[in-house]
Design a protein around this motif. Structure first.
Motif, mmCIF file in Angstrom:
data_model
loop_
_atom_site.group_PDB
_atom_site.id
_atom_site.type_symbol
_atom_site.label_atom_id
_atom_site.label_comp_id
_atom_site.label_asym_id
_atom_site.label_seq_id
_atom_site.Cartn_x
_atom_site.Cartn_y
_atom_site.Cartn_z
ATOM 1 N N VAL A 181 0.849 -1.193 0.000
ATOM 2 C CA VAL A 181 0.000 0.000 0.000
ATOM 3 C C VAL A 181 0.885 1.244 0.000
ATOM 4 N N ARG A 182 0.430 2.285 -0.681
ATOM 5 C CA ARG A 182 1.137 3.569 -0.659
ATOM 6 C C ARG A 182 0.232 4.620 -0.040
ATOM 7 N N VAL A 183 0.726 5.270 1.023
ATOM 8 C CA VAL A 183 -0.009 6.327 1.710
ATOM 9 C C VAL A 183 0.869 7.566 1.718
ATOM 10 N N ALA A 184 0.426 8.626 1.064
ATOM 11 C CA ALA A 184 1.248 9.833 0.968
ATOM 12 C C ALA A 184 1.343 10.559 2.302
ATOM 13 N N GLY A 185 0.304 10.480 3.115
ATOM 14 C CA GLY A 185 0.279 11.170 4.399
ATOM 15 C C GLY A 185 0.632 10.259 5.557
ATOM 16 N N ASN A 186 -0.183 10.321 6.618
ATOM 17 C CA ASN A 186 0.060 9.566 7.842
ATOM 18 C C ASN A 186 -0.848 8.347 7.936
ATOM 19 N N ARG A 205 4.589 1.795 1.702
ATOM 20 C CA ARG A 205 5.310 3.039 1.478
ATOM 21 C C ARG A 205 4.503 4.169 2.098
ATOM 22 N N LEU A 206 4.992 4.664 3.217
ATOM 23 C CA LEU A 206 4.283 5.691 3.984
ATOM 24 C C LEU A 206 5.084 6.982 3.928
ATOM 25 N N GLY A 207 4.465 8.023 3.366
ATOM 26 C CA GLY A 207 5.164 9.284 3.236
ATOM 27 C C GLY A 207 5.283 10.052 4.531
ATOM 28 N N GLY A 208 4.284 9.913 5.405
ATOM 29 C CA GLY A 208 4.271 10.631 6.670
ATOM 30 C C GLY A 208 4.641 9.744 7.838
ATOM 31 N N SER A 209 3.951 9.944 8.961
ATOM 32 C CA SER A 209 4.262 9.242 10.197
ATOM 33 C C SER A 209 3.311 8.087 10.455
ATOM 34 N N LEU A 210 3.793 7.110 11.223
ATOM 35 C CA LEU A 210 2.974 6.019 11.736
ATOM 36 C C LEU A 210 2.664 6.334 13.188
#
Length: 255
Positions: A181-186, A205-210
């Protein structure tokens, strides 16, 4: 609910024109527990040319039947608030602007959903599943016969994924299957989030924070959170609460 932002469903009128008219008035349609046929809801979603960019907003409905929006393009926000669904929602391969399926965790009538199939979905903005109770085990053939309550394999989310106060309670399968999965934000699992199955985020692929805060993981099969090969661009927070800063609660090991 704020009366200025909602109009009440008229039981003597057709559902689709009422929902579209509410959208053009930049308001939502409050069903007050009435049944809504999933086929009618699909028809409204496909008639967005008659709606306002405000989007379609539905509250307090019992959606009967499976809402099937596979490969559909819906360029306005879809928001379902405090609704109960009798069958899973399927948005596999769809192109959506925003999808919000939310409820109030403290409500006497929980907002329930037997499953969400969103394999390969493209969402321009956020996916919000806060306050919902997921109860199903959905098999898709995508993971060697394994089932899951929520499927996000190879989904592409342009904003954030938010599950605050969400309970994912599969009987036997995974809570979330979201390989690649690709998440641009959190990605936010917070405020009483609870999962009784594994969250599989392999190669995410996570662009922001977990953000995992005030969350519980009690998987029967021994694995709570699989982040193998995941790429996280921001910070990772694993806290039992924002106030105390302790470790997130987990009955089984996580990786």
């Amino acid at each position: 609910m704020d009366g200025s932002g909602w109009v009440s469903l008229r039981p003597d009128g057709s559902f689709v024109p009422q929902l579209l008219a509410a959208s053009r008035d930049r308001r939502g349609l409050d069903c007050a527990g009435a049944d809504v046929d999933a086929a009618d809801l699909r028809a409204a979603c496909l008639a967005v040319g008659e709606a306002d960019p405000f989007g379609l907003r539905l509250a307090g409905a019992t959606v009967t039947g499976g809402l099937d929006l596979r490969t559909c393009a819906v360029p306005v926000p879809l928001r379902f608030e405090s609704c109960a669904f009798t069958d899973p929602v399927n948005v596999q391969g769809a192109e959506l602007h925003e999808l919000v399926i939310s409820g109030d965790p403290a409500a006497s009538r929980p907002a329930t959903l037997p499953g969400l199939v969103a394999i390969g979905v493209r969402i321009d903005r956020d996916l919000v599943l806060s306050g919902m109770v997921f109860t199903g085990d959905v098999a898709t053939g995508d993971a060697r016969g394994r089932s899951a309550s929520i499927w996000l394999t190879e989904a592409d989310i342009g904003g954030s994924v938010v599950a605050a106060g969400t309970r994912i309670l599969p009987a036997t399968g995974r809570a979330l299957h979201a390989e690649r999965v690709r998440v641009a934000g959190n990605l936010r699992l917070t405020r009483g989030f609870h999962a009784t199955g594994e969250l599989r985020l392999l190669a995410m692929r996570l662009g922001g924070s977990l953000d995992v805060m005030d969350a519980r993981f009690t998987p029967a099969d021994g694995r709570a959170l699989d982040l193998a090969e995941a790429t996280i661009g921001g910070s990772v927070f694993l806290l039992d609460s924002v106030r105390t800063g302790g470790a997130a609660a987990s009955r089984a090991g996580s990786s």
